[in-house]
Scaffold this active site. Structure first.
Site, PDB file in Angstrom:
ATOM      1  N   LYS A  58      17.044 -25.585   4.052  1.00  0.00           N
ATOM      2  CA  LYS A  58      17.971 -25.201   5.004  1.00  0.00           C
ATOM      3  C   LYS A  58      19.319 -26.862   4.475  1.00  0.00           C
ATOM      4  CE  LYS A  58      17.500 -22.358   8.840  1.00  0.00           C
ATOM      5  NZ  LYS A  58      18.156 -21.520   9.043  1.00  0.00           N
ATOM      6  N   HIS A  84      10.809 -21.941   5.731  1.00  0.00           N
ATOM      7  CA  HIS A  84      11.933 -21.517   5.439  1.00  0.00           C
ATOM      8  C   HIS A  84      12.978 -23.007   5.858  1.00  0.00           C
ATOM      9  CE1 HIS A  84      12.793 -19.892   8.750  1.00  0.00           C
ATOM     10  NE2 HIS A  84      14.250 -19.843   8.256  1.00  0.00           N
ATOM     11  N   ARG A 142       0.921  -1.691   0.030  1.00  0.00           N
ATOM     12  CA  ARG A 142       0.060  -0.328   0.234  1.00  0.00           C
ATOM     13  C   ARG A 142       1.132   0.636  -0.068  1.00  0.00           C
ATOM     14  NH1 ARG A 142      -3.593  -0.298   5.277  1.00  0.00           N
ATOM     15  NH2 ARG A 142      -4.424   1.323   4.181  1.00  0.00           N
ATOM     16  N   HIS A 190       8.796 -24.956  11.460  1.00  0.00           N
ATOM     17  CA  HIS A 190      10.095 -25.637  11.818  1.00  0.00           C
ATOM     18  C   HIS A 190      11.084 -26.950  12.320  1.00  0.00           C
ATOM     19  CE1 HIS A 190      10.018 -21.878   9.988  1.00  0.00           C
ATOM     20  NE2 HIS A 190      10.461 -21.321  11.245  1.00  0.00           N
TER      21      HIS A 190
HETATM   22  C1  BG6 Z   1      11.113 -17.608  11.598  1.00  0.00           C
HETATM   23  C2  BG6 Z   1      10.545 -17.299  13.018  1.00  0.00           C
HETATM   24  O1  BG6 Z   1       9.721 -18.502  10.712  1.00  0.00           O
HETATM   25  O2  BG6 Z   1      12.337 -18.512  12.063  1.00  0.00           O
HETATM   26  C3  BG6 Z   1      12.420 -16.691  13.811  1.00  0.00           C
HETATM   27  O3  BG6 Z   1       9.469 -16.415  12.818  1.00  0.00           O
HETATM   28  C4  BG6 Z   1      12.805 -16.562  14.111  1.00  0.00           C
HETATM   29  O4  BG6 Z   1      11.108 -16.096  15.043  1.00  0.00           O
HETATM   30  C5  BG6 Z   1      12.865 -17.222  12.387  1.00  0.00           C
HETATM   31  O5  BG6 Z   1      13.898 -15.786  14.231  1.00  0.00           O
HETATM   32  C6  BG6 Z   1      14.566 -18.534  12.496  1.00  0.00           C
HETATM   33  O6  BG6 Z   1      15.146 -19.059  11.505  1.00  0.00           O
HETATM   34  P1  BG6 Z   1      16.838 -18.680  11.291  1.00  0.00           P
HETATM   35  O7  BG6 Z   1      16.337 -19.094   9.640  1.00  0.00           O
HETATM   36  O8  BG6 Z   1      17.211 -17.492  11.468  1.00  0.00           O
HETATM   37  O9  BG6 Z   1      17.153 -19.987  12.035  1.00  0.00           O
END
Ligand code: BG6
Length: 487
Positions: A180, A176, A46, A238
């Site tokens: 890794k 994500h 926005r 995760h």
């Molecule tokens: C995110 C969380 O999904 O992953 C965060 O919301 C966290 O709180 C992050 O810090 C950690 O990701 P990475 O890749 O830095 O381990």
């Protein structure tokens, strides 16, 4: 693998995720020649920005989040020239015709990926407008960030909303951690070697530990984090994904649905934790003032600016998977903010040897461990006992067989987002969460949240810069085991 030309539309294009992760990741892929010439990256939000000011924003993001040695003027210029921006309102019609006109310039055959780097409350409204404005053609993909919901019911509602406008094959739910390097390597280790799979079960494995430690605190995300907490923020997604990849049965192929079917079975086999056992199987913590990297840091309450939050910034869990392969093998899981260091690893500890013939020999026999380090210093070490070399007679020594990637391959370790963003374009959903997986994970998490509530389980304090409350140590030590000390 080369990809077809695409347009990536990033909603929340000038937000935090775009700045820290998405733009740097796309820059790296472009620099490595993986982005076809005609492809475009279109920021949308926005905020009233021009193409030029979005390019300026991106240039600053790259300066902050890409190593200077990876920035080359020609690559940078090429990348910036791909960037466009349209001001679009998620909740009204404003800006959508302009966005459509821009996309239509490339015709209907071009792959269009819509990345929702926005809060989940906007997933539904944006998906509806993408579809209502005729942008969701057969080449369209929708990428959503976590959190997908805050419990089973809200996840279900979100999935329903986006499912009205996109088919499941078009929806990419990002976790994500699946992108890794070490997580990928876990699949290679398990299924590209004959060595591990025959012993990957309760007969040979004593227990598994998964630690995702962070040294950072709230990082200016108080509004989101205080409503979420570590269980929702890290475990539901995760950590459970990591559990799945350690525990799943061999899929028949490295194919999205084959893999996700197996992950789903693991999630469904997790033994319930509820009011009957929550206090003995989970430690809930919140950080107090302490020190991080040598500097004094505030408590969670002070970071938050409120002293009446019961949000957990740490959890340690003793989980178990109720199936033939894993019955009786504890999975000790822990994650937290403001811990001693940023350190994430999966440790598989094998059972002790059945009989020791080295009673009178120097050196203790330590159980074999496979240590997969996610970050920092990605790599894998298989710890073994050997004879201490040399003429001094028989002495035993505990040593690692070291497969540390950076040293062995001398390559830059790509960020998880680089792989995942390109997998969206390839249409490869292997590393993305399917709807039923996300909901199955919530099904296990919901009773824990409910039990905390019903039993009024308040987080225990831990000093910032330590590995969490002492009861986390007790959780594992009462089973005669210890948390793996990072080396
Ligand atoms: C995110 C969380 O999904 O992953 C965060 O919301 C966290 O709180 C992050 O810090 C950690 O990701 P990475 O890749 O830095 O381990």
């Amino acid at each position: 693998i080369p990809v077809d030309p695409f347009d990536y539309v990033v909603f929340g294009g000038n937000g935090d995720l775009a700045e820290r992760k998405l733009l740097p990741a796309l820059y790296h892929r472009d620099r490595d020649g993986q982005i076809p010439a005609e492809s475009r990256i279109i920021g949308a939000s926005r905020s009233d920005l021009s193409d030029e000011s979005f390019r300026q924003f991106a240039a600053e993001a790259l300066t902050k989040h890409v190593k200077p040695e990876d920035i080359h003027q020609t690559s940078l210029d090429r990348f910036l020239s791909r960037l466009h921006y349209r001001t679009v309102e998620a909740q009204s019609d404003a800006g959508w015709d302009e966005l459509r006109a821009l996309l239509d310039e490339a015709g209907q055959e071009r792959i269009r990926a819509f990345y929702l780097a926005v809060g989940p409350s906007l997933f539904g409204p944006i998906a509806e407008r993408i579809s209502g404005k005729g942008l969701a053609n057969e080449h369209a993909r929708l990428v959503v960030e976590k959190p997908v919901g805050r419990d089973l019911e809200s996840a279900h509602v979100l999935n329903e909303m986006i499912g009205q406008h996109f088919r499941e094959e078009q929806i990419f739910r990002i976790d994500h951690y699946l992108g890794k390097e070490t997580v990928q390597n876990l699949m290679a280790l398990r299924f590209a070697n004959a060595l591990y799979e025959p012993i990957w079960n309760s007969t040979h494995i004593d227990h598994v530990q998964i630690t995702v430690g962070e040294s950072v605190g709230l990082e200016g995300r108080a509004g989101y984090y205080d409503k979420a907490g570590a269980l929702r923020d890290m475990v539901q997604n995760h950590i459970l994904q990591l559990v799945c990849l350690v525990a799943l049965e061999p899929p028949s192929a490295m194919d999205a649905d084959a893999l996700r079917d197996e992950k789903l079975k693991v999630l469904r086999a997790l033994k319930p934790i509820d009011t009957s056992n929550v206090e003995s199987l989970i430690v809930r913590g919140q950080y107090k003032a302490g020190a991080s990297s040598g500097a004094a840091v505030k408590s969670y309450a002070d970071d938050l600016g409120s002293h009446d939050s019961d949000t957990e910034t740490f959890v340690a869990i003793k989980a178990e998977i109720g199936n033939w392969r894993w019955a009786g093998v504890p999975f000790y899981l822990r994650t937290g903010k403001r811990l001693s260091e940023r350190m994430s690893e999966i440790v598989v500890t094998f059972r002790p040897i059945p009989h020791n013939i080295f009673q009178n020999v120097a050196g203790n026999i330590v159980q074999n461990q496979l240590v997969m380090r996610l970050q920092p210093n990605e790599g894998v070490k298989q710890w073994l006992m050997i004879k201490d070399p040399g003429p001094g007679g028989m002495r035993l020594k505990h040593v690692p067989l070291d497969m540390t990637f950076a040293e062995s391959f001398m390559t830059r370790n790509p960020d998880a987002y680089e792989r995942l963003l390109m997998d969206v374009i390839r249409g490869n959903q292997t590393l993305f969460m399917r709807r039923d997986e996300v909901e199955a994970a919530w099904e296990w998490i919901d009773p824990i949240l409910k039990a905390w509530d019903e039993k009024s389980v308040r987080p225990q304090g831990y000093t910032a810069g330590t590995w969490g409350p002492s009861s986390s140590v007790a959780l594992i030590e009462r089973d005669g085991r210890t948390w793996h000390e990072p080396d």
